[in-house]
Scaffold this motif. Structure first.
Motif, mmCIF file in Angstrom:
data_model
loop_
_atom_site.group_PDB
_atom_site.id
_atom_site.type_symbol
_atom_site.label_atom_id
_atom_site.label_comp_id
_atom_site.label_asym_id
_atom_site.label_seq_id
_atom_site.Cartn_x
_atom_site.Cartn_y
_atom_site.Cartn_z
ATOM 1 N N THR A 138 0.675 -1.101 0.054
ATOM 2 C CA THR A 138 -0.136 0.115 -0.055
ATOM 3 C C THR A 138 0.941 1.124 0.149
ATOM 4 O O THR A 138 0.312 2.358 -0.266
ATOM 5 N N GLY A 139 2.217 1.103 0.371
ATOM 6 C CA GLY A 139 2.950 2.319 0.399
ATOM 7 C C GLY A 139 4.296 2.173 0.426
ATOM 8 O O GLY A 139 4.889 0.986 0.613
ATOM 9 N N ARG A 178 1.862 11.376 1.408
ATOM 10 C CA ARG A 178 1.280 11.462 2.892
ATOM 11 C C ARG A 178 1.909 12.308 3.852
ATOM 12 O O ARG A 178 1.314 12.852 4.723
ATOM 13 N N TRP A 179 3.508 12.238 3.847
ATOM 14 C CA TRP A 179 4.035 13.102 4.707
ATOM 15 C C TRP A 179 5.626 13.521 4.142
ATOM 16 O O TRP A 179 5.952 12.675 3.259
ATOM 17 N N ARG A 226 4.828 9.948 -9.086
ATOM 18 C CA ARG A 226 5.056 8.775 -9.941
ATOM 19 C C ARG A 226 6.434 8.359 -9.618
ATOM 20 O O ARG A 226 7.574 9.120 -9.572
ATOM 21 N N ILE A 227 6.807 7.016 -9.131
ATOM 22 C CA ILE A 227 7.867 6.392 -8.709
ATOM 23 C C ILE A 227 8.354 5.526 -9.726
ATOM 24 O O ILE A 227 7.655 4.570 -10.076
ATOM 25 N N ILE A 243 4.531 7.770 0.652
ATOM 26 C CA ILE A 243 3.691 7.753 -0.353
ATOM 27 C C ILE A 243 2.774 6.466 0.006
ATOM 28 O O ILE A 243 3.049 5.498 0.476
ATOM 29 N N GLN A 244 1.712 6.904 -0.469
ATOM 30 C CA GLN A 244 0.651 5.864 -0.272
ATOM 31 C C GLN A 244 0.297 5.650 -2.048
ATOM 32 O O GLN A 244 -0.004 6.391 -2.667
#
Length: 134
Positions: free
Chosen positions: A40-41, A73-74, A59-60, A82-83
């Protein structure tokens, strides 16, 4: 009395890893190292500044993972959480990484100091030092 801080917990356990890649936001790109990963992240360490706010889509791209899209997300001290977008493609890519590429990474807890030989023990000269003398 219980306080509801509206903090959502992670839905999947993350595993430590060392995967290098790039994170793209709009027209900017920064090199990243993926520190830990789940379906999920992920948590990333960035090699440069990230000019994106929490909630921004990124985008990763990584060789062993392919391309994953998600939301920031933070952000804190050069690290980003990342989520991933919830879709079967992201879950399949992460699952494939863990099946074929992942090696267990153990954290380094302490630096080992090398023990130097005592002066009374005679050593053979190093090749580089013997060529310098001649």
């Amino acid at each position: 009395m219980t306080r509801n801080l509206k903090i959502t917990a992670r839905k999947a356990d993350r595993q430590n890893c060392r995967v290098f890649g790039n994170m793209k936001y709009l027209n900017s790109e920064v090199a990243v190292r993926i520190l830990n990963l789940s379906a999920t992240g992920a948590a990333l360490e960035t090699k440069g500044p990230v000019h994106a706010a929490s909630g921004s889509k990124v985008r990763i791209e990584a060789e062993n993972l392919g391309m994953l899209e998600g939301i920031i997300r933070w952000k804190h001290n050069g690290r980003v959480g990342i989520q991933f977008d919830i879709n079967s493609n992201a879950r399949a890519q992460v699952s494939s990484y863990f099946r074929f590429f992942h090696k267990e990474i153990r954290p380094v807890l302490a630096v080992r100091h090398l023990v130097r030989p005592t002066a009374s023990v005679e050593r053979t000269p190093h090749l580089a030092t013997s060529t310098l003398k001649s």
